[in-house]
Design an enzyme around this catalytic site. Structure first.
Site, PDB file in Angstrom:
ATOM      1  CE  LYS A 175     -13.451  -5.146   1.357  1.00 21.99           C
ATOM      2  NZ  LYS A 175     -13.516  -4.781   2.729  1.00 21.99           N
ATOM      3  CE  LYS A 224      -7.320  -9.695  -1.648  1.00 19.14           C
ATOM      4  NZ  LYS A 224      -7.247  -9.419  -0.234  1.00 19.14           N
ATOM      5  CE  LYS A 254      -4.372  -1.716   1.664  1.00 19.48           C
ATOM      6  NZ  LYS A 254      -5.331  -1.816   2.742  1.00 19.48           N
TER       7      LYS A 254
END
Ligand code: AMP
Length: 338
Positions: free
Chosen positions: A203, A200, A117
């Protein structure tokens, strides 16, 4: 005679950062009904984790209620389990502070999720993002669970939480925290994006076609599965050289509670079209009852808020007691805090 059997405790949460999807479902939610029966469960909406990346406040509030309704529609029994919003139980933040004081910078820097991140140019590197695993350790350790269901992505964070628990107990010479074990689904522990099976399903994916959302309409699900990336092969296989079809096979196996080998055997001689049609049907059947229930309760915000408040009170009664023990062994003068 009253039963003296004491159930084991399980804690699990999902971050309020986006709409829940097939990965969330197979990675954890599919098991919730069973967890609720077998354990004393604490389910929470991780809104405090969500703000480690910037969120639109209005959307955050809406999403927390969306998630509450989805949790209730996915097997979380409000009678036997505790469902709450993380920020409504202030002990999470309080314990996070104590745990962060026994966590080393080096171990937090090694966390893969932090590295990924913070490497994202668009993302501001904040203290919250760095300290995320300490808050996650607090989320867990407050309830002294034996089990914590985690996806592959959270395994490292749980390992850290276990280390922190052991370190705390050792440092203060008191068994305040139990050391929980991870529960990881055997099949589809990592559901991959439909359009890019190397990454992956998530969301926050910018391409909505990569993700099947829990609230997608049946026709949308069918369309997304039809468009899912496979390859130029024709056989239904599970093989790491063929990530697209392997991802779909793993999804099918997880949805139907079958072994991968038996799915491959079942589709021997069949083409992609038939397999994809069957897979889409399985997803639609799994999601339909969830969507129906969600639509019945989502509009009643008063009800959802009341249930979250009730859950927060129940969670607080346990969390306060853990925090009291922590403050005691750390040497804080007690009293005064509500
Ligand atoms: P998140 O809310 O995205 O942080 O994910 C919380 C949990 O949902 C993870 O720890 C997994 O158990 C599950 N999960 C989310 N995405 C996936 C995925 N693509 N595959 C499998 N499990 C997932």
């Amino acid at each position: 005679m009253a039963s003296t059997h004491k159930k084991t405790t399980l804690v699990t949460g999902l971050t309020a950062t986006g709409d829940l999807h097939l990965g969330s479902y197979l990675g954890t939610m599919k098991q919730w009904e069973r967890y609720s029966k077998d354990h004393d469960c604490y389910f929470f909406i991780a809104d405090m984790h969500a703000i480690t990346i910037p969120q639109d406040p209005k959307l955050m509030r809406k999403r927390s209620l969306d998630m509450a309704a989805l949790f209730m529609s996915s097997g979380v029994c409000l009678e036997s389990s505790v469902l709450f919003n993380q920020s409504q139980v202030p002990q999470h933040a309080e314990l996070c502070w104590v745990l962060s004081c026994i966590s080393a910078m080096g171990e937090l820097q090694r966390m893969t999720q932090y590295k990924e991140k913070s490497a994202n140019q668009k993302q501001k590197e904040t203290l919250g993002l760095f300290a995320y695993p300490c808050l996650m350790a607090a989320d867990i350790l407050l309830y002294n669970p034996q089990y914590v269901p985690v996806g592959e992505d959270q395994k490292q964070h749980l390992e850290l939480a276990r280390n922190i628990a052991q370190r705390f107990n050792h440092q203060f010479k008191e068994e305040v925290f139990s050391v929980p074990d991870p529960v990881i689904p055997k099949v589809a522990a990592r559901v991959m994006a439909l359009g890019d099976p190397e990454k992956k399903m998530s969301k926050s994916d910018v391409s909505v076609n990569n993700t099947v959302y829990l609230l997608d309409k049946p026709e949308v699900i069918v369309k997304k599965i039809k468009r899912a990336v496979t390859d130029s092969g024709t056989t239904i296989e599970y093989n790491e050289k063929r990530p697209g079809i392997s991802n779909l096979v793993a999804i099918y196996a997880a949805l139907t509670n079958s072994a991968i080998d038996s799915v491959v055997a079942q589709y021997e001689g069949e083409g992609y079209a038939k397999f994809k049609t069957d897979l889409a049907d399985c997803i639609v059947s799994a999601f339909e009852p969830i969507r129906d229930s969600y639509e019945k309760i989502r509009h009643d915000e008063q009800y959802l808020q009341t249930e979250l408040e009730k859950g927060a009170k129940k969670a607080q009664s346990v969390a306060k007691e853990t925090l009291r023990k922590v403050y005691e062994v750390v040497g804080f003068i007690q009293g005064g805090n509500a």
